[in-house]
Design a protein around this motif. Structure first.
Motif, short mmCIF file in Angstrom:
data_model
loop_
_atom_site.label_atom_id
_atom_site.label_comp_id
_atom_site.label_asym_id
_atom_site.label_seq_id
_atom_site.Cartn_x
_atom_site.Cartn_y
_atom_site.Cartn_z
N GLY A 132 29.80 8.76 -13.93
CA GLY A 132 30.61 8.92 -15.13
C GLY A 132 31.21 7.60 -15.54
N THR A 133 31.20 7.32 -16.84
CA THR A 133 31.80 6.08 -17.32
C THR A 133 32.85 6.40 -18.37
N LEU A 134 33.97 5.72 -18.25
CA LEU A 134 35.07 5.87 -19.19
C LEU A 134 35.61 4.46 -19.41
N GLY A 135 35.12 3.80 -20.45
CA GLY A 135 35.47 2.40 -20.67
C GLY A 135 34.86 1.56 -19.54
N GLU A 136 35.70 0.79 -18.87
CA GLU A 136 35.24 -0.04 -17.74
C GLU A 136 35.23 0.74 -16.43
N ARG A 137 35.73 1.94 -16.46
CA ARG A 137 35.88 2.76 -15.26
C ARG A 137 34.57 3.49 -14.95
N MET A 138 34.16 3.46 -13.67
CA MET A 138 32.97 4.19 -13.25
C MET A 138 33.33 5.16 -12.13
N LEU A 139 32.87 6.39 -12.25
CA LEU A 139 33.11 7.42 -11.24
C LEU A 139 31.79 7.87 -10.66
N ILE A 140 31.75 8.00 -9.34
CA ILE A 140 30.59 8.61 -8.69
C ILE A 140 30.86 10.11 -8.70
N LEU A 141 30.03 10.86 -9.40
CA LEU A 141 30.23 12.31 -9.53
C LEU A 141 29.48 13.02 -8.40
N VAL A 142 30.23 13.78 -7.62
CA VAL A 142 29.70 14.41 -6.41
C VAL A 142 29.53 15.91 -6.63
N ASP A 143 28.37 16.43 -6.23
CA ASP A 143 28.14 17.87 -6.22
C ASP A 143 28.76 18.40 -4.93
N ILE A 144 30.04 18.68 -4.98
CA ILE A 144 30.80 19.02 -3.77
C ILE A 144 30.32 20.35 -3.18
N GLU A 145 29.84 21.24 -4.02
CA GLU A 145 29.31 22.52 -3.54
C GLU A 145 28.09 22.28 -2.64
N LYS A 146 27.17 21.45 -3.10
CA LYS A 146 25.97 21.14 -2.32
C LYS A 146 26.32 20.38 -1.04
N LEU A 147 27.24 19.44 -1.16
CA LEU A 147 27.65 18.64 0.00
C LEU A 147 28.30 19.51 1.08
N MET A 148 29.16 20.42 0.67
CA MET A 148 29.91 21.23 1.63
C MET A 148 29.18 22.50 2.06
N THR A 149 28.00 22.77 1.53
CA THR A 149 27.24 23.93 1.98
C THR A 149 25.97 23.49 2.70
N SER A 150 25.98 22.25 3.15
CA SER A 150 24.81 21.73 3.87
C SER A 150 24.72 22.37 5.26
N GLU A 151 23.61 22.12 5.93
CA GLU A 151 23.40 22.68 7.28
C GLU A 151 24.47 22.20 8.25
N GLU A 152 24.94 20.95 8.07
CA GLU A 152 25.98 20.42 8.95
C GLU A 152 27.24 21.28 8.90
N MET A 153 27.59 21.74 7.69
CA MET A 153 28.78 22.55 7.55
C MET A 153 28.60 23.94 8.17
N ALA A 154 27.39 24.44 8.21
CA ALA A 154 27.12 25.71 8.87
C ALA A 154 27.42 25.58 10.37
N LEU A 155 27.16 24.41 10.94
CA LEU A 155 27.48 24.17 12.35
C LEU A 155 28.99 24.28 12.58
N VAL A 156 29.76 23.80 11.64
CA VAL A 156 31.22 23.85 11.75
C VAL A 156 31.69 25.30 11.78
N GLU A 157 31.14 26.11 10.89
CA GLU A 157 31.54 27.53 10.85
C GLU A 157 31.21 28.23 12.16
N SER A 158 30.03 27.97 12.72
CA SER A 158 29.67 28.65 13.96
C SER A 158 30.54 28.16 15.13
N ALA A 159 30.90 26.89 15.13
CA ALA A 159 31.76 26.36 16.20
C ALA A 159 33.17 26.90 16.09
N ALA A 160 33.65 27.11 14.86
CA ALA A 160 35.01 27.59 14.66
C ALA A 160 35.14 29.08 14.93
N ALA A 161 34.03 29.80 14.90
CA ALA A 161 34.07 31.26 15.08
C ALA A 161 34.39 31.65 16.51
#
Length: 166
Positions: free
Chosen positions: A137-166
């Protein structure tokens, strides 16, 4: 004659998308504001460490009866470590399949970006896999890296966290 229902103001364009802007190592990132449940100060004392989870998982915390995994985004994105301070916050995300907290250096603001202000994600030069990027994303001189947080936090790695926490 002046009509009180006429306006000379430009129409407001509401077709954009709102992003919560957070910082990590002096770089700004944006995530869909609709995924954000709340923002809290980071308190490492309230996070319980869990064995056998990826290093980017600080542990879990109890948020009003819900066990929430806490992910350190600096570690997840392979950035240098930093001392936590009064600006360090946890952004609590309400995703389709889970509630997750992400530790970031700070939150600056909420920005509305129009489609014309969002470019495709680059295929190189990022600290993490581009499959989690939605664009730049660009806003003037400002640049933002836009993250698909849903995809990042539903990865296989996060499934490991749920099983360990259970």
């Amino acid at each position: 004659m002046f009509n009180k229902f006429e306006s000379n103001a430009e129409p407001v364009d509401t077709t954009g998308q709102e992003f919560l802007v957070f910082t990590l190592a002096a770089q700004e990132y944006g995530i869909d504001i609709l995924k954000v449940q709340e923002i809290r100060g980071y308190d490492s004392q309230s996070v319980t460490r869990i064995a056998n989870v990826p290093s980017f998982v600080k542990g879990v915390t109890n948020l009003r009866g819900i066990i929430v995994p806490i992910v350190d985004m600096r570690i997840k994105f392979n950035l240098e470590t930093v001392e936590y301070n009064h600006q360090t916050v946890v952004v609590i995300l309400n995703l389709k399949t889970r509630v997750v907290g992400v530790v970031v250096d700070g939150v600056s603001d909420v920005l509305m970006l129009q489609p014309s202000q969002i470019s495709a994600a680059p295929q190189f030069g990022t600290a993490f896999s581009t499959e989690y990027l939605t664009g730049i994303g660009t806003l003037g001189e400002r640049m933002l890296i836009l993250v698909d947080i849903e995809k990042l936090m539903t990865s296989e790695e996060m499934a490991l966290v749920e099983s360990a926490a259970a």
